[in-house]
Design a protein around this motif. Structure first.
Motif, PDB file in Angstrom:
ATOM      1  N   GLU A  52       0.804  -1.201   0.119  1.00 19.05           N
ATOM      2  CA  GLU A  52       0.032   0.064  -0.063  1.00 19.05           C
ATOM      3  C   GLU A  52       0.896   1.266  -0.167  1.00 19.05           C
ATOM      4  OE1 GLU A  52      -2.582   2.228   3.386  1.00 19.05           O
ATOM      5  OE2 GLU A  52      -2.938  -0.104   3.219  1.00 19.05           O
ATOM      6  N   GLY A  53       0.610   2.271  -0.885  1.00 20.34           N
ATOM      7  CA  GLY A  53       1.404   3.426  -1.103  1.00 20.34           C
ATOM      8  C   GLY A  53       2.748   3.198  -2.044  1.00 20.34           C
ATOM      9  N   ASP A  54       2.561   2.069  -2.680  1.00 17.90           N
ATOM     10  CA  ASP A  54       3.513   1.932  -3.812  1.00 17.90           C
ATOM     11  C   ASP A  54       3.246   3.044  -4.928  1.00 17.90           C
ATOM     12  OD1 ASP A  54       5.456   0.322  -2.468  1.00 17.90           O
ATOM     13  OD2 ASP A  54       4.426  -1.526  -3.664  1.00 17.90           O
ATOM     14  N   LYS A  55       3.974   3.547  -5.695  1.00 12.72           N
ATOM     15  CA  LYS A  55       4.014   4.147  -6.897  1.00 12.72           C
ATOM     16  C   LYS A  55       4.740   3.245  -7.857  1.00 12.72           C
ATOM     17  CE  LYS A  55       3.166   8.996  -5.934  1.00 12.72           C
ATOM     18  NZ  LYS A  55       2.171   8.599  -4.498  1.00 12.72           N
ATOM     19  N   ALA A  56       4.018   2.131  -8.636  1.00 11.65           N
ATOM     20  CA  ALA A  56       4.632   1.302  -9.261  1.00 11.65           C
ATOM     21  C   ALA A  56       4.539   1.452 -10.698  1.00 11.65           C
ATOM     22  CB  ALA A  56       4.310  -0.092  -8.847  1.00 11.65           C
TER      23      ALA A  56
ATOM     24  N   LEU B  81      -4.598  -0.797 -20.151  1.00 11.87           N
ATOM     25  CA  LEU B  81      -4.677  -1.478 -18.911  1.00 11.87           C
ATOM     26  C   LEU B  81      -5.438  -0.833 -18.021  1.00 11.87           C
ATOM     27  CD1 LEU B  81      -2.744  -3.494 -17.282  1.00 11.87           C
ATOM     28  CD2 LEU B  81      -1.773  -1.404 -16.078  1.00 11.87           C
ATOM     29  N   THR B  82      -6.473  -1.709 -17.417  1.00 12.58           N
ATOM     30  CA  THR B  82      -7.308  -1.261 -16.482  1.00 12.58           C
ATOM     31  C   THR B  82      -7.152  -1.890 -15.097  1.00 12.58           C
ATOM     32  OG1 THR B  82      -9.122  -1.184 -18.302  1.00 12.58           O
ATOM     33  CG2 THR B  82      -9.943  -1.171 -15.946  1.00 12.58           C
ATOM     34  N   SER B  83      -7.068  -0.921 -14.085  1.00 15.88           N
ATOM     35  CA  SER B  83      -6.466  -1.638 -12.829  1.00 15.88           C
ATOM     36  C   SER B  83      -7.789  -1.075 -11.973  1.00 15.88           C
ATOM     37  CB  SER B  83      -5.335  -0.999 -12.291  1.00 15.88           C
ATOM     38  OG  SER B  83      -5.144   0.452 -12.380  1.00 15.88           O
TER      39      SER B  83
ATOM     40  N   LYS C 193     -12.884   1.220  -7.096  1.00 17.71           N
ATOM     41  CA  LYS C 193     -11.871   2.104  -7.700  1.00 17.71           C
ATOM     42  C   LYS C 193     -11.216   1.557  -8.866  1.00 17.71           C
ATOM     43  CE  LYS C 193      -8.726   5.903  -7.272  1.00 17.71           C
ATOM     44  NZ  LYS C 193      -7.353   6.083  -6.801  1.00 17.71           N
ATOM     45  N   THR C 194     -11.768   2.056 -10.209  1.00 14.63           N
ATOM     46  CA  THR C 194     -10.773   1.644 -11.560  1.00 14.63           C
ATOM     47  C   THR C 194     -10.483   2.509 -12.198  1.00 14.63           C
ATOM     48  OG1 THR C 194     -12.834  -0.053 -11.377  1.00 14.63           O
ATOM     49  CG2 THR C 194     -11.780   0.168 -13.547  1.00 14.63           C
ATOM     50  N   ILE C 195      -9.332   2.310 -12.798  1.00  9.79           N
ATOM     51  CA  ILE C 195      -8.717   3.194 -13.553  1.00  9.79           C
ATOM     52  C   ILE C 195      -8.135   2.933 -15.034  1.00  9.79           C
ATOM     53  CG2 ILE C 195      -6.280   4.814 -13.775  1.00  9.79           C
ATOM     54  CD1 ILE C 195      -6.522   4.971 -10.504  1.00  9.79           C
ATOM     55  N   GLU C 196      -8.474   3.407 -15.864  1.00  8.34           N
ATOM     56  CA  GLU C 196      -8.146   2.895 -17.218  1.00  8.34           C
ATOM     57  C   GLU C 196      -7.226   3.549 -18.064  1.00  8.34           C
ATOM     58  OE1 GLU C 196     -11.264   1.368 -20.360  1.00  8.34           O
ATOM     59  OE2 GLU C 196     -10.350   3.234 -21.332  1.00  8.34           O
ATOM     60  N   GLN C 197      -5.994   3.088 -18.411  1.00  2.00           N
ATOM     61  CA  GLN C 197      -5.064   3.813 -19.075  1.00  2.00           C
ATOM     62  C   GLN C 197      -4.934   3.299 -20.432  1.00  2.00           C
ATOM     63  OE1 GLN C 197      -1.615   4.819 -16.655  1.00  2.00           O
ATOM     64  NE2 GLN C 197      -2.145   3.214 -15.244  1.00  2.00           N
ATOM     65  N   LYS C 198      -4.770   4.078 -21.488  1.00  2.00           N
ATOM     66  CA  LYS C 198      -4.587   3.699 -22.804  1.00  2.00           C
ATOM     67  C   LYS C 198      -3.263   4.351 -23.242  1.00  2.00           C
ATOM     68  CE  LYS C 198      -8.917   2.899 -24.996  1.00  2.00           C
ATOM     69  NZ  LYS C 198     -10.043   2.762 -25.682  1.00  2.00           N
ATOM     70  N   LYS C 199      -2.275   3.280 -24.118  1.00  2.00           N
ATOM     71  CA  LYS C 199      -1.304   3.813 -24.659  1.00  2.00           C
ATOM     72  C   LYS C 199      -1.213   3.245 -26.097  1.00  2.00           C
ATOM     73  CE  LYS C 199       1.738   4.867 -20.910  1.00  2.00           C
ATOM     74  NZ  LYS C 199       3.159   4.840 -20.318  1.00  2.00           N
TER      75      LYS C 199
ATOM     76  N   SER D 161       5.077   0.754 -20.572  1.00  2.00           N
ATOM     77  CA  SER D 161       4.882   0.694 -18.927  1.00  2.00           C
ATOM     78  C   SER D 161       3.777   1.559 -18.661  1.00  2.00           C
ATOM     79  CB  SER D 161       6.031   0.919 -18.346  1.00  2.00           C
ATOM     80  OG  SER D 161       6.588   2.313 -18.424  1.00  2.00           O
ATOM     81  N   PHE D 162       3.147   1.239 -17.684  1.00  2.00           N
ATOM     82  CA  PHE D 162       1.975   2.085 -17.295  1.00  2.00           C
ATOM     83  C   PHE D 162       2.437   2.327 -15.604  1.00  2.00           C
ATOM     84  CE2 PHE D 162      -0.097  -0.315 -20.545  1.00  2.00           C
ATOM     85  CZ  PHE D 162      -0.901   0.491 -21.303  1.00  2.00           C
ATOM     86  N   PRO D 163       2.340   3.497 -15.307  1.00  2.00           N
ATOM     87  CA  PRO D 163       2.363   3.914 -13.820  1.00  2.00           C
ATOM     88  C   PRO D 163       0.950   3.599 -13.006  1.00  2.00           C
ATOM     89  CG  PRO D 163       1.661   5.867 -14.947  1.00  2.00           C
ATOM     90  CD  PRO D 163       2.089   4.825 -15.839  1.00  2.00           C
ATOM     91  N   VAL D 164       1.333   3.007 -11.957  1.00  2.00           N
ATOM     92  CA  VAL D 164      -0.011   2.623 -11.056  1.00  2.00           C
ATOM     93  C   VAL D 164       0.357   2.866  -9.569  1.00  2.00           C
ATOM     94  CG1 VAL D 164      -1.170   0.442 -10.108  1.00  2.00           C
ATOM     95  CG2 VAL D 164      -0.018   0.357 -12.426  1.00  2.00           C
ATOM     96  N   GLU D 165      -0.669   3.492  -9.116  1.00  2.00           N
ATOM     97  CA  GLU D 165      -0.563   3.942  -7.713  1.00  2.00           C
ATOM     98  C   GLU D 165      -1.295   2.957  -6.791  1.00  2.00           C
ATOM     99  OE1 GLU D 165      -1.268   8.335  -5.636  1.00  2.00           O
ATOM    100  OE2 GLU D 165      -0.237   8.214  -7.750  1.00  2.00           O
ATOM    101  N   ILE D 166      -0.891   2.518  -5.798  1.00  2.00           N
ATOM    102  CA  ILE D 166      -1.507   1.294  -5.162  1.00  2.00           C
ATOM    103  C   ILE D 166      -1.800   2.051  -3.734  1.00  2.00           C
ATOM    104  CG2 ILE D 166      -1.028  -0.894  -3.924  1.00  2.00           C
ATOM    105  CD1 ILE D 166      -0.413  -1.082  -6.900  1.00  2.00           C
ATOM    106  N   THR D 167      -3.484   1.872  -3.785  1.00  2.00           N
ATOM    107  CA  THR D 167      -3.927   2.385  -2.540  1.00  2.00           C
ATOM    108  C   THR D 167      -4.517   1.242  -1.550  1.00  2.00           C
ATOM    109  OG1 THR D 167      -5.988   2.313  -3.865  1.00  2.00           O
ATOM    110  CG2 THR D 167      -4.920   4.514  -3.911  1.00  2.00           C
ATOM    111  N   ALA D 168      -5.161   1.842  -0.495  1.00  2.00           N
ATOM    112  CA  ALA D 168      -5.473   0.585   0.302  1.00  2.00           C
ATOM    113  C   ALA D 168      -6.545  -0.444  -0.100  1.00  2.00           C
ATOM    114  CB  ALA D 168      -6.034   1.209   1.575  1.00  2.00           C
TER     115      ALA D 168
END
Length: 195
Positions: free
Chosen positions: A73-77, A98-100, A105-111, A124-131
């Protein structure tokens, strides 16, 4: 697949007809991999025979996600996606989505990447890890008229407070040497190494 214990199909009860033949139809997972087909036959007098053949299954375009075994939790990966392409011509666009999802909570990123021709491309896609207790990634790769490739992966999330002293990550295609060491000034409790 070879090198792993994955089983594509198992059927212990195939009965042959009077001619000694039987037909079996099954679907193998369509990722590019080699499969070993093994069949063993037994007659009423317990005579047995066995045969092996190898089959290569191939998908023209697919994405493969590279993630750690767990996040904290808290990682910026970053999630690395390898796009395996054997048909999209050079210069054509490929859309990687990539949909996380963590909890609700859903976040969609397109490249969009431009094909360099057959081979492997990384994005690569940045991902923020919340609780949450886990994060689910849905990957979709589209290129021209080729069928859309979809895959999913779920990775556990560790609560914050589990200390990690040193990490290294990356993607390597040949043998490599990586040195990881903890801060010598810190006392280490329950050291673990995860590769």
């Amino acid at each position: 697949g070879m090198g792993s214990s994955e089983t594509g199909y198992w059927n212990p009860l195939v009965v042959t007809g009077k001619d000694g033949k039987a037909k079996v139809t099954f679907r193998l997972p369509n990722r590019s991999t080699a499969w070993k087909l093994q069949s063993t036959g037994t007659d009423a007098e317990t005579l047995t025979g066995q045969t092996n053949i190898e089959i290569i299954t191939k998908k023209d375009l697919f994405g493969e996600m590279k993630t750690p075994l767990a996040f904290t939790e808290g990682d910026k990966a970053k999630v690395l996606v390898e796009v395996h392409n054997s048909v999209v011509k050079q210069g054509l666009k490929m859309i990687v989505t990539l949909t996380s999802k963590i909890g609700e909570k859903t976040i969609e990123q397109k490249k969009t990447i431009t094909s360099t021709g057959p081979g492997l491309q990384e994005v690569s896609f940045p991902v923020e890890i919340t609780a949450g207790d886990k994060i689910t990634f849905d990957l979709q790769v589209v290129g021209g008229t080729i069928p859309i490739d979809k895959s999913s992966l779920t990775v556990p999330i560790r609560p914050y407070g589990m200390p990690v002293f040193a990490t290294k990550s990356g993607s390597f295609n040949q043998s490599t040497i990586v040195f990881i060491e903890h801060n010598k000034k810190l006392e280490v409790h329950g050291p673990e190494l995860e590769i």
